[in-house]
Scaffold this active site. Structure first.
Site, PDB file in Angstrom:
ATOM      1  N   HIS A 167       1.203  -1.786   0.044  1.00  0.00           N
ATOM      2  CA  HIS A 167       0.362  -0.111   0.396  1.00  0.00           C
ATOM      3  C   HIS A 167       1.023   1.324   0.360  1.00  0.00           C
ATOM      4  CE1 HIS A 167      -3.933  -1.692   0.838  1.00  0.00           C
ATOM      5  NE2 HIS A 167      -2.907  -2.729   0.742  1.00  0.00           N
ATOM      6  N   ASP A 374       3.485   9.571  -1.021  1.00  0.00           N
ATOM      7  CA  ASP A 374       2.414   9.062  -0.747  1.00  0.00           C
ATOM      8  C   ASP A 374       1.647   7.631  -1.403  1.00  0.00           C
ATOM      9  OD1 ASP A 374       0.272   8.040   0.745  1.00  0.00           O
ATOM     10  OD2 ASP A 374      -0.789  10.107   1.006  1.00  0.00           O
TER      11      ASP A 374
HETATM   12  P1  ADQ Z   1      -2.539   5.917   5.367  1.00  0.00           P
HETATM   13  O1  ADQ Z   1      -1.240   6.419   4.938  1.00  0.00           O
HETATM   14  O2  ADQ Z   1      -4.025   5.644   5.765  1.00  0.00           O
HETATM   15  O3  ADQ Z   1      -3.006   4.743   3.913  1.00  0.00           O
HETATM   16  P2  ADQ Z   1      -4.781   7.532   2.889  1.00  0.00           P
HETATM   17  O4  ADQ Z   1      -5.157   6.591   1.330  1.00  0.00           O
HETATM   18  O5  ADQ Z   1      -5.049   8.413   2.617  1.00  0.00           O
HETATM   19  O6  ADQ Z   1      -3.235   7.088   3.824  1.00  0.00           O
HETATM   20  O7  ADQ Z   1      -6.086   6.944   3.732  1.00  0.00           O
HETATM   21  C1  ADQ Z   1      -6.098   7.396   4.812  1.00  0.00           C
HETATM   22  C2  ADQ Z   1      -8.639   6.932   5.013  1.00  0.00           C
HETATM   23  O8  ADQ Z   1      -8.286   7.537   6.820  1.00  0.00           O
HETATM   24  C3  ADQ Z   1      -9.236   7.567   4.342  1.00  0.00           C
HETATM   25  O9  ADQ Z   1      -9.920   6.934   4.056  1.00  0.00           O
HETATM   26  C4  ADQ Z   1      -9.735   9.022   5.086  1.00  0.00           C
HETATM   27  O10 ADQ Z   1     -10.763   9.001   4.946  1.00  0.00           O
HETATM   28  C5  ADQ Z   1      -8.754   8.332   6.434  1.00  0.00           C
HETATM   29  N1  ADQ Z   1      -9.457   9.486   7.225  1.00  0.00           N
HETATM   30  C6  ADQ Z   1      -8.216  10.817   7.409  1.00  0.00           C
HETATM   31  N2  ADQ Z   1      -8.701  11.393   8.710  1.00  0.00           N
HETATM   32  C7  ADQ Z   1      -9.654  11.046   8.952  1.00  0.00           C
HETATM   33  C8  ADQ Z   1     -10.250  11.483  10.428  1.00  0.00           C
HETATM   34  N3  ADQ Z   1     -10.132  12.717  10.401  1.00  0.00           N
HETATM   35  N4  ADQ Z   1     -11.134  10.924  11.484  1.00  0.00           N
HETATM   36  C9  ADQ Z   1     -11.322   9.696  10.256  1.00  0.00           C
HETATM   37  N5  ADQ Z   1     -11.199   9.338   8.955  1.00  0.00           N
HETATM   38  C10 ADQ Z   1     -10.066   9.537   8.482  1.00  0.00           C
HETATM   39  C11 ADQ Z   1      -1.683   4.030   3.197  1.00  0.00           C
HETATM   40  C12 ADQ Z   1      -1.305   4.355   2.176  1.00  0.00           C
HETATM   41  C13 ADQ Z   1      -2.196   5.090   0.850  1.00  0.00           C
HETATM   42  C14 ADQ Z   1      -2.860   4.825   0.700  1.00  0.00           C
HETATM   43  C15 ADQ Z   1      -4.094   4.007   1.674  1.00  0.00           C
HETATM   44  C16 ADQ Z   1      -4.423   2.630   0.622  1.00  0.00           C
HETATM   45  O11 ADQ Z   1       0.185   5.624   3.016  1.00  0.00           O
HETATM   46  O12 ADQ Z   1      -0.597   5.846   0.304  1.00  0.00           O
HETATM   47  O13 ADQ Z   1      -3.438   5.254  -0.740  1.00  0.00           O
HETATM   48  O14 ADQ Z   1      -2.553   3.126   2.587  1.00  0.00           O
HETATM   49  O15 ADQ Z   1      -4.027   1.868  -0.161  1.00  0.00           O
END
Ligand code: ADQ
Length: 749
Positions: A167, A374
């Site tokens: 991921h 990311d």
């Molecule tokens: P993350 O680093 O966790 O994921 P991201 O893909 O942006 O990053 O996912 C974050 C998730 O958390 C999103 O679904 C978002 O809605 C949720 N979220 C963020 N802030 C929030 C808040 N304050 N309250 C509730 N929910 C919140 C890792 C990798 C990424 C990759 C994903 C999936 O780092 O690059 O996209 O896995 O593979």
């Protein structure tokens, strides 16, 4: 019999367990993987295996209660001791792998340890999965915390179908190679049948690390590891777009969004939503806003920046420091740019509910997603999915995997603070038509390639892989093979197409030393005059060499991989393709540089190709240089009509379209009947094998190749086959080769 299931394996489960007033509570976990796969798992019959969080404070009864509840939802908790979690998850995985794979090497602590714990935890996962596995199940392992699990599972379940998805980014091999455990990590991953990445860029980095660290050559989308093929692919992760669209249209969400806007009192709303992680670029993003306020003070009271930051990995020092940095920056900006009536930066350090999140997405004029790196970034996609009103502008980092898909975003370099500030200003003033057009293209993409398409694609590709290791074809019995050839000869005649180096003679130290011995010349001459057999040599060698060695023999010669052709002794050599423009002048300097830098290597100039030989170079160094050269040429020539060939200890560049396949095609055009038989030992011979009609017999020397129907061990075995064939074919011998057959195990692949 129960139907096969999909077993999902990830460090964190899609729920987190805790005690509230002595009661067991489970809450949905945040994070991309959990958010993404949860809806899919909920409607499948599979299992999800992972760590439910720290349950050290749970009594045995509470633990049992937790396990029971999770099992009912198809979840199998793996309880790990707190000290193991500290050293494996908060240790190696998040203190070493996470920063390094995001190119932030200076975040890796000097006392980087925890490898033992990482290994042990991966073993625990592999054991837990093996305990649940039923024949026919497919296993899908997730992410950087579990990179050793595929190989550890392969040891326990050799025939299982195992997929792995990363991921986070796979970094450039220059960065990856700094990891002392680089070998173990790559070998761990290669236990899978399919390894998936978010982008082709990450896949290319992985391939280049395989080459640099393990000396393995991938072939476009797969790599051969022992007797297995490991498939590689780019699967950009999608989101539950329908779910976010429905949330976006929800009346409660609309009311909350309206309230947020009312509260902003006419100011434009800029939004940031991230896990509080140093990879997400939050501090630089805040600096960009500060920069905008400094240069254009009128914006201080015209925009409101809302930063929602979910707490994350708070036990790790660098995260604590980072949180301080973020909060100090917020304080500074509000101190200098706030007015009595307004505070420009609203900072929320907690998780928010899906509806609140959707309301923020809907209220925003501009969404800033500017990670330093990311893997994908789902927030960007969620923003687009929830904007059913087709409004709102996305500013997106070029270093997020999502940038390869969301063409409608305004793309920025997150390190360029001034550039981000300029783009933010542009986003704030973008005309409505352009906003709509951009949002439409992004919505289109996230809706079509959503979480279901992503899971479906990965699982389908995993399902298409053979469940068990492909059996290595046994080396064919030479007598049985000779008998098969003799049968074909009797049925209508044999056309032999023989490679030279590595097939008829073993490799020698220098190309000159591999000249044919007297026995070989006699054998070839006799075969060419035996009834029902004709012989051609199809080699990568220059025509002068072939002419000097075989000129007198009544055989057809193909030189330089089919570029030159001579039908019979005394006849002129003919070209089979025209030579292109002076491509060689572009490639030669590169090869000369490598020749100069690699003692013992040499450059050979052929009519249609340039070949860099490194057989006489120091073995390790030569091989390393050859890998470098192939990589360089592969990149440099990708849009040229040229191709790079990997021979045995030689890297050759030639015009595309010239290959040994020419010999096969000519053969088929010339002869109406009989069976064509090709012998060869390297990749260039695969061109030939593939181009032959299905009725042909193909014999790989040394190891299985390109679907060859037989495999023989070495040039000695090739000669044995040819001698037996000759013995059977010579008039008066009266001994069909069949009679020579030992109680054999002739193995057709
Ligand atoms: P993350 O680093 O966790 O994921 P991201 O893909 O942006 O990053 O996912 C974050 C998730 O958390 C999103 O679904 C978002 O809605 C949720 N979220 C963020 N802030 C929030 C808040 N304050 N309250 C509730 N929910 C919140 C890792 C990798 C990424 C990759 C994903 C999936 O780092 O690059 O996209 O896995 O593979």
């Amino acid at each position: 019999m129960p139907s096969p299931r999909l077993l999902i394996v990830s460090n964190r489960l899609p729920v987190a367990a805790r005690l509230v007033d002595g009661q067991v509570r489970t809450t949905p976990a945040s994070g991309g993987l959990a958010t993404g796969l949860r809806p899919w798992h909920a409607q499948s019959n599979g299992l999800w295996i992972g760590w439910p969080g720290d349950v050290a404070r749970f009594s045995p009864g509470q633990r049992a209660e937790l396990d029971r509840r999770l099992h009912a939802d198809g979840i199998v908790p793996l309880h790990l001791p707190t000290d193991l979690i500290d050293r494996y998850y908060f240790g190696y995985a998040n203190r070493v792998v996470w920063p390094l794979f995001h190119y932030l090497i200076d975040r890796v602590p000097l006392d980087a340890d925890g490898w033992d714990a990482y290994y042990r935890a991966n073993e625990r996962f592999a054991e837990a999965v093996a305990g649940q596995y039923r024949t026919g199940d497919a296993i899908w392992v997730h992410d950087y915390q579990l990179m050793l699990v595929p190989a550890l599972l392969r040891q326990r379940l050799p025939g299982a179908r195992i997929g792995f998805f990363l991921h986070i980014p796979f970094p450039s091999s220059e960065v990856f190679r700094t990891l002392p455990a680089r070998r173990a990590l790559l070998e761990g991953l290669l236990g899978a049948d399919l390894i998936g990445f978010h982008t082709f860029g990450y896949m290319r980095h992985f391939v280049s690390s395989l080459r640099h660290v393990l000396g393995l050559e991938a072939e476009v989308d797969s790599v051969r590891v022992g007797d297995r093929d490991v498939a590689l692919g780019a699967f950009p992760m999608g989101i539950d777009a329908e779910g976010f669209a429905a949330l976006g249209d929800d009346p409660e969400v609309a009311a909350e969004a309206a309230a947020i806007r009312r509260d902003a009192d006419g100011r434009q709303i800029v939004l940031g939503v991230d896990r509080l992680d140093y990879t997400k670029g939050i501090v630089r993003r805040l600096q960009a806003i500060e920069h905008l306020f400094a240069r254009r003070p009128e914006y201080r009271d015209r925009l409101r920046y809302i930063q929602v930051a979910v707490p994350s990995r708070e036990r790790i020092d660098s995260y604590k420091r980072f949180r301080r940095d973020v909060e100090e920056t917020v304080g500074r900006i509000n101190g200098t740019s706030g007015t009595v009536r307004s505070v420009p930066v609203h900072y929320i350090h907690r998780s928010v509910s899906p509806k609140q999140l959707a309301a923020l997405y809907r209220a925003a004029d501009v969404m800033l997603v500017t990670p330093l790196r990311d893997g994908m970034n789902l927030v960007a996609k969620e923003f687009a999915a929830s904007r059913t009103d087709e409004d709102g502008v996305l500013v997106l980092s070029e270093f997020a995997g999502a940038a390869a898909e969301l063409g409608g975003a305004l793309v920025v370099n997150p390190y360029d603070i001034e550039g981000v500030a300029d783009t933010l200003r542009r986003a704030l003033t973008l005309p409505p038509d352009e906003r709509r057009a951009r949002m439409r293209t992004m919505r289109q993409r996230v809706t079509v390639y959503d979480i279901h398409a992503w899971v479906g694609d990965f699982v389908a590709r995993l399902g298409a892989r053979p469940a068990a290791a492909r059996p290595r074809p046994a080396v064919s019995d030479t007598a049985a093979l000779a008998a098969a050839l003799d049968d074909a000869r009797r049925a209508g005649g044999l056309h032999l197409l023989l490679d030279y180096d590595g097939t008829l003679v073993p490799f020698a130290r220098t190309p000159e030393e591999a000249s044919p011995d007297a026995d070989l010349l006699v054998l070839l001459g006799a075969l060419a005059t035996a009834p029902g057999i004709d012989v051609a040599i199809v080699s990568g060698r220059p025509r002068e060499t072939l002419e000097s060695w075989f000129g007198e023999l009544p055989i057809r010669l193909w030189a330089e991989h089919g570029f030159w052709h001579r039908a019979a002794p005394g006849q002129p050599w003919q070209q089979t393709a025209s030579v292109g423009p002076s491509w060689a002048s572009r490639v030669r300097p590169i090869l000369e540089q490598f020749t100069a830098a690699t003692p013992g290597s040499r450059l050979e100039t052929k009519t249609a190709s340039l070949a860099w030989h490194y057989r006489e170079a120091a073995p390790d160094f030569g091989a390393r240089q050859a890998r470098e050269l192939r990589m360089l040429l592969g990149e440099a020539l990708s849009n040229q009509p040229l191709e790079v060939l990997d021979g045995q200890m030689v890297v050759e560049v030639r015009r595309r379209g010239v290959s040994k396949a020419v010999a096969a095609e000519r053969r088929s055009a010339d002869v109406a009947q009989g069976t064509t038989v090709a012998f060869g030992d390297d990749r260039t011979d695969e061109d030939l094998f593939r181009a032959l009609p299905a009725s042909s017999i193909t014999v790989a020397v040394g190891r299985p190749r390109g679907g060859a129907s037989f495999v023989v061990e070495d040039p000695h075995a090739v000669r044995q086959v040819l001698s037996r064939l000759l013995a059977a074919a010579q008039p008066g011998s009266g001994s069909p080769a069949r009679a020579l057959r030992t109680p054999a195990h002739a193995s057709l692949v």
